[in-house]
Motif scaffolding. Sequence first.
Motif, mmCIF file in Angstrom:
data_model
loop_
_atom_site.group_PDB
_atom_site.id
_atom_site.type_symbol
_atom_site.label_atom_id
_atom_site.label_comp_id
_atom_site.label_asym_id
_atom_site.label_seq_id
_atom_site.Cartn_x
_atom_site.Cartn_y
_atom_site.Cartn_z
ATOM 1 N N ASP A 13 0.826 -1.207 0.000
ATOM 2 C CA ASP A 13 0.000 0.000 0.000
ATOM 3 C C ASP A 13 0.861 1.257 0.000
ATOM 4 O OD1 ASP A 13 -2.274 -1.539 0.002
ATOM 5 O OD2 ASP A 13 -2.663 -1.312 2.161
ATOM 6 N N GLN A 14 1.947 1.223 0.754
ATOM 7 C CA GLN A 14 2.854 2.366 0.812
ATOM 8 C C GLN A 14 3.526 2.587 -0.543
ATOM 9 O OE1 GLN A 14 5.741 1.808 3.892
ATOM 10 N NE2 GLN A 14 5.359 3.828 4.751
ATOM 11 N N ILE A 15 3.946 1.498 -1.193
ATOM 12 C CA ILE A 15 4.563 1.591 -2.511
ATOM 13 C C ILE A 15 3.560 2.146 -3.514
ATOM 14 C CG2 ILE A 15 5.498 0.237 -4.431
ATOM 15 C CD1 ILE A 15 6.685 -1.654 -2.252
ATOM 16 N N ASP A 16 2.332 1.631 -3.492
ATOM 17 C CA ASP A 16 1.294 2.107 -4.413
ATOM 18 C C ASP A 16 1.018 3.591 -4.222
ATOM 19 O OD1 ASP A 16 1.072 -0.461 -5.400
ATOM 20 O OD2 ASP A 16 -0.720 -0.951 -4.233
ATOM 21 N N ASP A 17 0.962 4.045 -2.978
ATOM 22 C CA ASP A 17 0.721 5.463 -2.693
ATOM 23 C C ASP A 17 1.875 6.332 -3.195
ATOM 24 O OD1 ASP A 17 -1.711 4.899 -1.548
ATOM 25 O OD2 ASP A 17 -0.957 4.966 0.516
ATOM 26 N N THR A 18 3.106 5.852 -3.045
ATOM 27 C CA THR A 18 4.266 6.599 -3.516
ATOM 28 C C THR A 18 4.241 6.731 -5.034
ATOM 29 O OG1 THR A 18 5.574 5.822 -1.646
ATOM 30 C CG2 THR A 18 6.793 6.666 -3.533
ATOM 31 N N VAL A 19 3.916 5.645 -5.725
ATOM 32 C CA VAL A 19 3.842 5.678 -7.184
ATOM 33 C C VAL A 19 2.724 6.610 -7.630
ATOM 34 C CG1 VAL A 19 3.310 4.289 -9.221
ATOM 35 C CG2 VAL A 19 4.881 3.403 -7.498
ATOM 36 N N MET A 20 1.561 6.535 -6.979
ATOM 37 C CA MET A 20 0.437 7.397 -7.348
ATOM 38 C C MET A 20 0.774 8.867 -7.125
ATOM 39 S SD MET A 20 -2.425 7.775 -8.730
ATOM 40 C CE MET A 20 -3.039 6.129 -8.892
#
Length: 86
Positions: A13-20
């Motif tokens: 979730d943290q990785i996805d938020d960073t990419v977004m």
Amino acid sequence: MAGGWTRDGAVQDQIDDTVMDAVLAARATMPSGDSEPWCVVCGEDIPEGRRQALPGVKTCVTCQSGRDRPAANLFNRRGSKDSQLR
């Protein structure tokens, strides 16, 4: 695999938020609106295909390529002591 008090999938979730966040930041810097028929830097015609692909474009491909290129490599990529002493 969760660690401590985190739930399964929290790291993803943290990785996805960073990419977004990075995608939204890049989209915010993209030009929008009406495209210019001529480059604001050199005055050359901007091709119709470029104006349709990038709404709000203001520069030709040549001028934009010069702007996108980094000015200089300021980092020591070799990491050796000799290169740091020069």
